[in-house]
Write a protein that holds these residues in place. Structure first.
Motif, PDB file in Angstrom:
ATOM      1  N   TRP A 155      92.361  12.402  -7.371  1.00 19.87           N
ATOM      2  CA  TRP A 155      92.276  13.300  -8.520  1.00 19.87           C
ATOM      3  C   TRP A 155      93.408  14.316  -8.472  1.00 19.87           C
ATOM      4  O   TRP A 155      94.054  14.585  -9.459  1.00 19.87           O
ATOM      5  CB  TRP A 155      90.916  13.994  -8.549  1.00 19.87           C
ATOM      6  CG  TRP A 155      90.792  14.991  -9.646  1.00 19.87           C
ATOM      7  CD1 TRP A 155      90.899  16.349  -9.543  1.00 19.87           C
ATOM      8  CD2 TRP A 155      90.563  14.723 -11.040  1.00 19.87           C
ATOM      9  NE1 TRP A 155      90.743  16.932 -10.774  1.00 19.87           N
ATOM     10  CE2 TRP A 155      90.534  15.959 -11.714  1.00 19.87           C
ATOM     11  CE3 TRP A 155      90.375  13.551 -11.779  1.00 19.87           C
ATOM     12  CZ2 TRP A 155      90.327  16.061 -13.074  1.00 19.87           C
ATOM     13  CZ3 TRP A 155      90.179  13.657 -13.135  1.00 19.87           C
ATOM     14  CH2 TRP A 155      90.147  14.896 -13.776  1.00 19.87           C
ATOM     15  N   TRP A 156      93.650  14.883  -7.278  1.00 23.38           N
ATOM     16  CA  TRP A 156      94.733  15.868  -7.131  1.00 23.38           C
ATOM     17  C   TRP A 156      96.088  15.239  -7.409  1.00 23.38           C
ATOM     18  O   TRP A 156      96.960  15.868  -8.003  1.00 23.38           O
ATOM     19  CB  TRP A 156      94.732  16.470  -5.727  1.00 23.38           C
ATOM     20  CG  TRP A 156      93.655  17.476  -5.511  1.00 23.38           C
ATOM     21  CD1 TRP A 156      92.589  17.339  -4.672  1.00 23.38           C
ATOM     22  CD2 TRP A 156      93.501  18.759  -6.127  1.00 23.38           C
ATOM     23  NE1 TRP A 156      91.786  18.457  -4.744  1.00 23.38           N
ATOM     24  CE2 TRP A 156      92.328  19.344  -5.617  1.00 23.38           C
ATOM     25  CE3 TRP A 156      94.252  19.463  -7.059  1.00 23.38           C
ATOM     26  CZ2 TRP A 156      91.881  20.599  -6.007  1.00 23.38           C
ATOM     27  CZ3 TRP A 156      93.808  20.714  -7.456  1.00 23.38           C
ATOM     28  CH2 TRP A 156      92.643  21.261  -6.938  1.00 23.38           C
TER      29      TRP A 156
ATOM     30  N   SER B  31      95.348  12.703 -11.855  1.00 22.00           N
ATOM     31  CA  SER B  31      94.081  12.751 -12.593  1.00 22.00           C
ATOM     32  C   SER B  31      94.088  11.866 -13.833  1.00 22.00           C
ATOM     33  O   SER B  31      93.034  11.453 -14.305  1.00 22.00           O
ATOM     34  CB  SER B  31      93.760  14.190 -12.984  1.00 22.00           C
ATOM     35  OG  SER B  31      94.767  14.714 -13.823  1.00 22.00           O
TER      36      SER B  31
ATOM     37  N   ASP C 271      86.324  21.197  -8.229  1.00 21.45           N
ATOM     38  CA  ASP C 271      85.863  21.818  -9.473  1.00 21.45           C
ATOM     39  C   ASP C 271      86.446  21.165 -10.720  1.00 21.45           C
ATOM     40  O   ASP C 271      85.725  20.897 -11.685  1.00 21.45           O
ATOM     41  CB  ASP C 271      86.183  23.312  -9.476  1.00 21.45           C
ATOM     42  CG  ASP C 271      85.308  24.093  -8.522  1.00 21.45           C
ATOM     43  OD1 ASP C 271      84.222  23.591  -8.156  1.00 21.45           O
ATOM     44  OD2 ASP C 271      85.699  25.202  -8.138  1.00 21.45           O
ATOM     45  N   SER C 272      87.740  20.889 -10.709  1.00 22.18           N
ATOM     46  CA  SER C 272      88.359  20.319 -11.913  1.00 22.18           C
ATOM     47  C   SER C 272      87.837  18.913 -12.206  1.00 22.18           C
ATOM     48  O   SER C 272      87.673  18.537 -13.364  1.00 22.18           O
ATOM     49  CB  SER C 272      89.881  20.322 -11.795  1.00 22.18           C
ATOM     50  OG  SER C 272      90.298  19.586 -10.671  1.00 22.18           O
TER      51      SER C 272
ATOM     52  N   GLU D 109      84.271  19.328 -13.629  1.00 28.85           N
ATOM     53  CA  GLU D 109      84.371  19.763 -15.030  1.00 28.85           C
ATOM     54  C   GLU D 109      84.741  18.592 -15.935  1.00 28.85           C
ATOM     55  O   GLU D 109      84.192  18.447 -17.023  1.00 28.85           O
ATOM     56  CB  GLU D 109      85.406  20.876 -15.153  1.00 28.85           C
ATOM     57  CG  GLU D 109      84.960  22.185 -14.534  1.00 28.85           C
ATOM     58  CD  GLU D 109      86.080  23.207 -14.456  1.00 28.85           C
ATOM     59  OE1 GLU D 109      87.177  22.971 -15.013  1.00 28.85           O
ATOM     60  OE2 GLU D 109      85.854  24.252 -13.820  1.00 28.85           O
ATOM     61  N   TRP D 110      85.678  17.750 -15.499  1.00 24.88           N
ATOM     62  CA  TRP D 110      86.099  16.605 -16.288  1.00 24.88           C
ATOM     63  C   TRP D 110      84.916  15.656 -16.496  1.00 24.88           C
ATOM     64  O   TRP D 110      84.698  15.165 -17.612  1.00 24.88           O
ATOM     65  CB  TRP D 110      87.245  15.875 -15.588  1.00 24.88           C
ATOM     66  CG  TRP D 110      87.833  14.751 -16.386  1.00 24.88           C
ATOM     67  CD1 TRP D 110      88.879  14.834 -17.244  1.00 24.88           C
ATOM     68  CD2 TRP D 110      87.397  13.386 -16.408  1.00 24.88           C
ATOM     69  NE1 TRP D 110      89.127  13.602 -17.808  1.00 24.88           N
ATOM     70  CE2 TRP D 110      88.228  12.697 -17.308  1.00 24.88           C
ATOM     71  CE3 TRP D 110      86.386  12.683 -15.763  1.00 24.88           C
ATOM     72  CZ2 TRP D 110      88.090  11.336 -17.571  1.00 24.88           C
ATOM     73  CZ3 TRP D 110      86.245  11.326 -16.023  1.00 24.88           C
ATOM     74  CH2 TRP D 110      87.090  10.671 -16.911  1.00 24.88           C
TER      75      TRP D 110
END
Length: 72
Positions: A29-30, A33, A52-53, A56-57
């Protein structure tokens, strides 16, 4: 047919590829994404604490591109 997404902490290529299953990790993801774009997921199985990101996605797409999120 919708794809099943399995999210883990680390990239794990020891599992053989299975049709209809995408394995993805916090690390991926980092790095990229956008790799999740273009898919429609039936079940998303989260086997870790997502960053967190990513969380949220996932929740932003629940009911649109994701049918169900399962935290294990």
């Amino acid at each position: 047919m919708k794809t099943k997404l399995i999210i883990t902490d680390d990239v794990d290529y020891s599992e053989p590829e299975e049709s209809g299953i995408l394995r993805f990790s916090n690390i991926q993801w980092w790095v990229n994404s956008s790799k999740l774009e273009g898919y429609e997921f039936g079940d998303v199985e989260v086997q870790c604490v997502p960053v967190d990101s990513l969380r949220e996605w996932l929740h932003m797409h629940l009911g649109i591109r994701i049918e169900r999120i399962i935290y294990v």
